[in-house]
Design a protein around this motif. Structure first.
Motif, mmCIF file in Angstrom:
data_model
loop_
_atom_site.group_PDB
_atom_site.id
_atom_site.type_symbol
_atom_site.label_atom_id
_atom_site.label_comp_id
_atom_site.label_asym_id
_atom_site.label_seq_id
_atom_site.Cartn_x
_atom_site.Cartn_y
_atom_site.Cartn_z
ATOM 1 N N GLU A 100 34.578 65.653 -21.221
ATOM 2 C CA GLU A 100 33.280 64.964 -21.186
ATOM 3 C C GLU A 100 32.759 64.461 -19.912
ATOM 4 O O GLU A 100 31.598 64.386 -19.821
ATOM 5 C CB GLU A 100 33.598 63.929 -22.110
ATOM 6 C CG GLU A 100 33.692 64.029 -23.665
ATOM 7 C CD GLU A 100 32.468 64.525 -24.419
ATOM 8 O OE1 GLU A 100 31.484 64.327 -23.798
ATOM 9 O OE2 GLU A 100 32.438 65.137 -25.330
ATOM 10 N N ALA A 101 34.118 64.421 -18.981
ATOM 11 C CA ALA A 101 33.340 63.655 -17.702
ATOM 12 C C ALA A 101 34.016 64.612 -16.521
ATOM 13 O O ALA A 101 35.133 64.692 -16.684
ATOM 14 C CB ALA A 101 33.671 62.239 -17.720
ATOM 15 N N VAL A 102 33.457 64.680 -15.481
ATOM 16 C CA VAL A 102 33.935 65.061 -14.239
ATOM 17 C C VAL A 102 33.409 64.309 -13.248
ATOM 18 O O VAL A 102 32.517 64.049 -12.718
ATOM 19 C CB VAL A 102 33.595 66.598 -14.037
ATOM 20 C CG1 VAL A 102 33.977 67.134 -12.592
ATOM 21 C CG2 VAL A 102 34.033 67.647 -15.139
ATOM 22 N N LEU A 103 34.513 63.851 -12.367
ATOM 23 C CA LEU A 103 34.186 62.881 -11.220
ATOM 24 C C LEU A 103 34.634 63.288 -10.087
ATOM 25 O O LEU A 103 35.827 63.806 -9.571
ATOM 26 C CB LEU A 103 34.733 61.466 -11.348
ATOM 27 C CG LEU A 103 34.104 60.452 -12.501
ATOM 28 C CD1 LEU A 103 34.106 61.326 -13.919
ATOM 29 C CD2 LEU A 103 34.686 59.043 -12.325
ATOM 30 N N GLY A 138 26.381 71.645 -24.009
ATOM 31 C CA GLY A 138 25.359 71.126 -23.950
ATOM 32 C C GLY A 138 25.336 69.477 -23.620
ATOM 33 O O GLY A 138 24.371 68.934 -23.948
ATOM 34 N N HIS A 139 26.533 68.934 -23.144
ATOM 35 C CA HIS A 139 26.698 67.567 -22.963
ATOM 36 C C HIS A 139 27.642 67.397 -21.938
ATOM 37 O O HIS A 139 28.648 68.180 -21.777
ATOM 38 C CB HIS A 139 26.583 66.817 -24.354
ATOM 39 C CG HIS A 139 28.105 67.262 -25.059
ATOM 40 N ND1 HIS A 139 29.189 66.502 -24.758
ATOM 41 C CD2 HIS A 139 28.160 67.846 -25.920
ATOM 42 C CE1 HIS A 139 29.981 67.070 -25.732
ATOM 43 N NE2 HIS A 139 29.591 67.888 -26.157
ATOM 44 N N GLY A 140 27.748 66.189 -21.211
ATOM 45 C CA GLY A 140 28.912 65.749 -20.282
ATOM 46 C C GLY A 140 28.316 65.284 -19.154
ATOM 47 O O GLY A 140 27.042 65.326 -18.838
ATOM 48 N N SER A 141 29.130 64.718 -18.320
ATOM 49 C CA SER A 141 28.666 64.085 -17.038
ATOM 50 C C SER A 141 29.465 64.575 -16.080
ATOM 51 O O SER A 141 30.744 64.656 -15.913
ATOM 52 C CB SER A 141 28.985 62.340 -17.142
ATOM 53 O OG SER A 141 28.295 61.864 -18.333
ATOM 54 N N ILE A 201 24.035 64.453 -14.392
ATOM 55 C CA ILE A 201 24.376 64.591 -13.197
ATOM 56 C C ILE A 201 24.183 63.558 -12.201
ATOM 57 O O ILE A 201 22.802 63.331 -12.093
ATOM 58 C CB ILE A 201 24.071 66.049 -12.688
ATOM 59 C CG1 ILE A 201 24.659 67.228 -13.352
ATOM 60 C CG2 ILE A 201 24.535 66.241 -11.252
ATOM 61 C CD1 ILE A 201 24.479 68.502 -12.957
ATOM 62 N N GLY A 202 24.871 62.719 -11.610
ATOM 63 C CA GLY A 202 24.853 61.428 -10.847
ATOM 64 C C GLY A 202 25.413 61.388 -9.648
ATOM 65 O O GLY A 202 26.428 62.244 -9.354
ATOM 66 N N HIS A 203 24.839 60.734 -8.792
ATOM 67 C CA HIS A 203 25.262 60.462 -7.485
ATOM 68 C C HIS A 203 25.247 59.028 -7.174
ATOM 69 O O HIS A 203 24.544 58.276 -6.962
ATOM 70 C CB HIS A 203 24.436 61.261 -6.242
ATOM 71 C CG HIS A 203 24.800 61.212 -5.020
ATOM 72 N ND1 HIS A 203 24.232 60.596 -3.981
ATOM 73 C CD2 HIS A 203 25.819 61.698 -4.269
ATOM 74 C CE1 HIS A 203 24.700 60.524 -2.844
ATOM 75 N NE2 HIS A 203 25.821 61.317 -2.920
ATOM 76 N N VAL A 204 26.304 58.596 -6.827
ATOM 77 C CA VAL A 204 26.662 57.175 -6.628
ATOM 78 C C VAL A 204 26.885 56.709 -4.910
ATOM 79 O O VAL A 204 27.933 57.160 -4.417
ATOM 80 C CB VAL A 204 27.938 56.467 -7.301
ATOM 81 C CG1 VAL A 204 28.008 55.155 -7.130
ATOM 82 C CG2 VAL A 204 27.768 56.710 -8.672
#
Length: 242
Positions: A83-86, A131-134, A178-181
């Motif tokens: 569900e999530a990839v960091l 079709g979903h996930g971060s 898809i995010g950038h911190v």
């Protein structure tokens, strides 16, 4: 194991950001796969999770090697549904521009940007069919500006930021968050404590970012409803000069 899974690349010391990200996602009920280059550090970080009742596994992975990245994803998917990839892999050093060698410059780019490409591409390959996930990436002050003696670092982080923007514009409409911190300041982790303790002391209380506080922001991004997604988030201590 079964359940939702998060994989964190760039896990090192227990007191570092990678381990803090893993602890937070595990605390929220996810099975976590900790990926890094040093088994001893991975084991200690995983132990800090399992001692708290969480579920964690580890995988040795050099993010600059796509085969090792793929194997880490394989290990993560044995724990449940991804569900999530960091992506938290990175390195830094103060190097005057005229002392940079081509090899050193490329080394920073390979970890700071190329590794993000390998992880990002593998993450999309596995998450897009559902079709979903971060997919969330750790940035830095250098993502936005290049300071003296940091050309190697800033160029790699800026390249990563632009790549992540492109990913978000392409795959966001297909359901992937898809995010950038941007981490704008010194992280109060093992690396800073071992190298710059005097500087941390000078900053005073809450003058450096706490890894666990950063992890809270990553979790908030992962949990956002898709009607109001954040692509880029910047974090800094309240007293940081920006």
């Amino acid at each position: 194991m079964s359940g939702k899974v998060a994989i964190i690349f760039g896990v090192g010391a227990v007191q570092g950001l990678g381990a803090a990200l893993a602890r937070k996602f595990a605390k929220e009920g996810m099975n976590v796969l900790l990926a890094g280059r040093t088994q001893e550090k991975l084991d200690k970080a995983a132990e800090s999770i399992t001692e708290g009742g969480g579920k964690a596994a580890t995988a040795i992975a050099d993010v600059t090697r796509p085969d090792e990245v793929a194997r880490a994803f394989d290990a993560a998917e044995k724990l449940g549904e991804l569900e999530a990839v960091l992506y938290n892999a990175g390195n830094n050093a103060i190097i005057p521009f005229m002392e940079l060698t081509p090899e050193r410059f490329e080394e920073f780019w390979r970890v700071g940007c190329l590794g993000g490409f390998h992880v990002g591409q593998e993450a999309v390959r596995r998450l897009l069919p559902r079709g979903h996930g971060s997919i969330l990436f750790t940035g830095a002050s250098g993502s936005l500006r290049g300071k003296a003696n940091f050309a190697h670092f800033a160029s790699a982080k800026a390249a990563l930021r632009n790549m992540v923007q492109s990913m978000a514009r392409e795959f966001g409409p297909q359901g992937l968050h898809i995010g950038h911190v941007v981490i704008d300041g010194v992280i109060n982790g093992e690396m800073a404590r071992s190298r710059f303790q005097a500087y941390l002391d000078k900053l005073g209380d809450d003058g450096a970012l706490e890894p666990d506080a950063i992890a809270e922001a990553f979790w908030a991004l992962h949990e956002q409803p898709r009607s109001a997604w954040t692509h880029e988030l910047d974090l800094r201590p309240f007293k940081e000069n920006w």
